[in-house]
Design an enzyme around this catalytic site. Structure first.
Site, PDB file in Angstrom:
ATOM      1  N   SER A 166       0.859  -1.197   0.000  1.00 22.76           N
ATOM      2  CA  SER A 166       0.000   0.000   0.000  1.00 22.76           C
ATOM      3  C   SER A 166       0.886   1.235   0.000  1.00 22.76           C
ATOM      4  CB  SER A 166      -0.855  -0.010   1.274  1.00 22.76           C
ATOM      5  OG  SER A 166      -1.528   1.203   1.447  1.00 22.76           O
ATOM      6  N   TYR A 177      -2.279  -0.532  10.504  1.00 17.45           N
ATOM      7  CA  TYR A 177      -2.252  -0.811   9.059  1.00 17.45           C
ATOM      8  C   TYR A 177      -0.858  -0.496   8.510  1.00 17.45           C
ATOM      9  CZ  TYR A 177      -3.780  -0.875   4.159  1.00 17.45           C
ATOM     10  OH  TYR A 177      -3.934  -1.165   2.817  1.00 17.45           O
TER      11      TYR A 177
HETATM   12  P1  NDP Z   1     -11.464  -5.508  -0.469  1.00 11.79           P
HETATM   13  O1  NDP Z   1     -12.000  -5.306   0.920  1.00 11.79           O
HETATM   14  O2  NDP Z   1     -12.342  -5.223  -1.617  1.00 11.79           O
HETATM   15  O3  NDP Z   1     -10.885  -6.984  -0.613  1.00 11.79           O
HETATM   16  C1  NDP Z   1     -10.266  -7.644   0.452  1.00 11.79           C
HETATM   17  C2  NDP Z   1     -10.256  -9.112   0.132  1.00 11.79           C
HETATM   18  O4  NDP Z   1      -9.592  -9.817   1.186  1.00 11.79           O
HETATM   19  C3  NDP Z   1     -11.649  -9.716   0.001  1.00 11.79           C
HETATM   20  O5  NDP Z   1     -11.687 -10.536  -1.137  1.00 11.79           O
HETATM   21  C4  NDP Z   1     -11.801 -10.563   1.247  1.00 11.79           C
HETATM   22  O6  NDP Z   1     -12.608 -11.682   0.966  1.00 11.79           O
HETATM   23  C5  NDP Z   1     -10.340 -10.985   1.473  1.00 11.79           C
HETATM   24  N1  NDP Z   1     -10.104 -11.426   2.845  1.00 11.79           N
HETATM   25  C6  NDP Z   1     -10.227 -10.691   3.973  1.00 11.79           C
HETATM   26  N2  NDP Z   1      -9.997 -11.450   5.045  1.00 11.79           N
HETATM   27  C7  NDP Z   1      -9.723 -12.700   4.578  1.00 11.79           C
HETATM   28  C8  NDP Z   1      -9.408 -13.937   5.195  1.00 11.79           C
HETATM   29  N3  NDP Z   1      -9.328 -14.029   6.535  1.00 11.79           N
HETATM   30  N4  NDP Z   1      -9.175 -15.024   4.432  1.00 11.79           N
HETATM   31  C9  NDP Z   1      -9.273 -14.932   3.080  1.00 11.79           C
HETATM   32  N5  NDP Z   1      -9.562 -13.780   2.435  1.00 11.79           N
HETATM   33  C10 NDP Z   1      -9.790 -12.690   3.173  1.00 11.79           C
HETATM   34  O7  NDP Z   1     -10.163  -4.604  -0.509  1.00 11.79           O
HETATM   35  P2  NDP Z   1      -9.069  -4.309  -1.657  1.00 11.79           P
HETATM   36  O8  NDP Z   1      -9.295  -5.111  -2.849  1.00 11.79           O
HETATM   37  O9  NDP Z   1      -8.966  -2.855  -1.736  1.00 11.79           O
HETATM   38  O10 NDP Z   1      -7.761  -4.821  -0.893  1.00 11.79           O
HETATM   39  C11 NDP Z   1      -6.857  -5.732  -1.471  1.00 11.79           C
HETATM   40  C12 NDP Z   1      -5.457  -5.400  -0.957  1.00 11.79           C
HETATM   41  O11 NDP Z   1      -5.068  -4.127  -1.430  1.00 11.79           O
HETATM   42  C13 NDP Z   1      -5.345  -5.344   0.570  1.00 11.79           C
HETATM   43  O12 NDP Z   1      -4.156  -5.992   0.977  1.00 11.79           O
HETATM   44  C14 NDP Z   1      -5.273  -3.857   0.856  1.00 11.79           C
HETATM   45  O13 NDP Z   1      -4.581  -3.577   2.046  1.00 11.79           O
HETATM   46  C15 NDP Z   1      -4.536  -3.360  -0.385  1.00 11.79           C
HETATM   47  N6  NDP Z   1      -4.711  -1.949  -0.666  1.00 11.79           N
HETATM   48  C16 NDP Z   1      -5.955  -1.441  -0.990  1.00 11.79           C
HETATM   49  C17 NDP Z   1      -6.093  -0.082  -1.200  1.00 11.79           C
HETATM   50  C18 NDP Z   1      -7.410   0.554  -1.504  1.00 11.79           C
HETATM   51  O14 NDP Z   1      -7.471   1.799  -1.504  1.00 11.79           O
HETATM   52  N7  NDP Z   1      -8.460  -0.159  -1.765  1.00 11.79           N
HETATM   53  C19 NDP Z   1      -4.935   0.831  -1.134  1.00 11.79           C
HETATM   54  C20 NDP Z   1      -3.709   0.176  -0.829  1.00 11.79           C
HETATM   55  C21 NDP Z   1      -3.614  -1.155  -0.602  1.00 11.79           C
HETATM   56  P3  NDP Z   1     -13.651 -12.380   1.971  1.00 11.79           P
HETATM   57  O15 NDP Z   1     -14.256 -11.325   2.826  1.00 11.79           O
HETATM   58  O16 NDP Z   1     -14.620 -13.042   1.032  1.00 11.79           O
HETATM   59  O17 NDP Z   1     -12.825 -13.376   2.729  1.00 11.79           O
END
Ligand code: NDP
Length: 254
Positions: A149, A162
């Site tokens: 990030s 975070y």
């Molecule tokens: P989302 O919340 O849309 O996606 C997060 C994903 O993580 C979901 O598919 C969720 O699926 C999965 N997840 C969460 N907990 C678990 C678990 N215990 N086991 C398996 N899967 C899990 O967020 P983003 O797509 O934005 O985030 C993706 C990555 O990008 C993250 O690492 C985030 O920190 C990073 N990021 C995002 C930014 C943004 O602005 N959006 C900026 C910078 C970095 P489910 O709930 O079905 O398990």
């Protein structure tokens, strides 16, 4: 016409939404068979149908990868179904913002469990397969892509834990890059700025409006913008290692 990732197998964590979902779809379009890992089965099944309707191949792997056994099992199911594993994209994550001292019990743990332990467990389970893919695979290279990030580069009040997790991912990725380079496994870190996904929706209710206001004030990135960056990393020729990609929205000042 041949595609860059034909014959390869990709495992994407966090594939049920946001960046992981867009990435799985994008890499499938480039010819990879994709294992879709997350907890929400219905969302993964929808994505698998979409990928298949576009001519791709997908496997639904419902898993909470915050335990070692589950992460091992997710990798095992992928290799059992597809016979190999060339690429891992660690996208699953959580961002629960708010002042450190006010965090309710369990918030730090949720972030540490998925942003750090989930990455470590999944990576450990995948490594022997990635090393084998680099030795024997169609591309003679394998990839581990960790989604960090802008919060892995710049710390800000309200993001302490975070930031801890994402600064940690950057250090882990660089050390691992050096360890795995002789084995032909590229380790890369992709650092998105603000992307419109479900990430902010998990913020505590009393703080959510503030987070949404910041996101809504500018034209933020789309998940597909980050999928494009990941695709560039993974599809690059084996002589090229894109170690780090930092992508912010043009209008983003933070
Ligand atoms: P989302 O919340 O849309 O996606 C997060 C994903 O993580 C979901 O598919 C969720 O699926 C999965 N997840 C969460 N907990 C678990 C678990 N215990 N086991 C398996 N899967 C899990 O967020 P983003 O797509 O934005 O985030 C993706 C990555 O990008 C993250 O690492 C985030 O920190 C990073 N990021 C995002 C930014 C943004 O602005 N959006 C900026 C910078 C970095 P489910 O709930 O079905 O398990």
């Amino acid at each position: 016409m041949s595609n860059a990732l034909d014959g390869t197998v990709v495992l994407v964590t966090g594939a049920s939404s946001g960046i992981g979902e867009a990435t799985a779809r994008q890499l499938a379009r480039q010819g990879a068979s994709v294992a879709l890992v997350a907890r929400r089965k219905a969302r993964l099944e929808d994505l698998a149908r979409t990928i298949e309707s576009e001519g791709g191949t997908a496997l639904v792997v419902v898993s909470d990868i915050t335990t070692r056994a589950a992460a091992d099992d997710a990798v095992h199911r992928t290799v059992a179904a597809f016979g190999r594993l060339d690429t891992v994209v660690n996208s699953a994550g959580a961002m629960l913002v708010g002042p450190f001292a006010d965090a309710p019990d369990g918030e730090w743990e949720r972030m540490v469990d998925i942003n750090l332990m989930g990455v470590l467990y999944l990576t450990k389970a995948a490594l022997p397969h990635l090393v084998r893919a680099a030795e024997e695979g169609p591309r003679r290279i394998a990839d581990l892509v960790n989604i960090s990030s802008s919060g892995g580069r710049v710390a800000r009040a309200g993001n302490a834990v975070y930031n801890l997790t994402k600064f940690g991912i950057n250090g882990f990725s660089e050390a691992l890059r050096q360890e795995l380079q002789p084995k032909g496994v590229r380790v890369s870190v992709v650092e998105p700025g603000t992307v419109r996904t479900e990430l902010a929706s998990h913020t505590r209710e009393e703080l959510r409006a503030g987070v949404e206001a910041q996101i809504g004030a500018i034209e933020v990135l789309r998940p597909e913008d980050i999928a494009d960056a990941i695709s560039y990393v993974v599809a690059s020729d084996r002589r090229v290692a894109v170690n780090e990609v930092f992508v912010r929205a043009s209008a983003q000042t933070w």
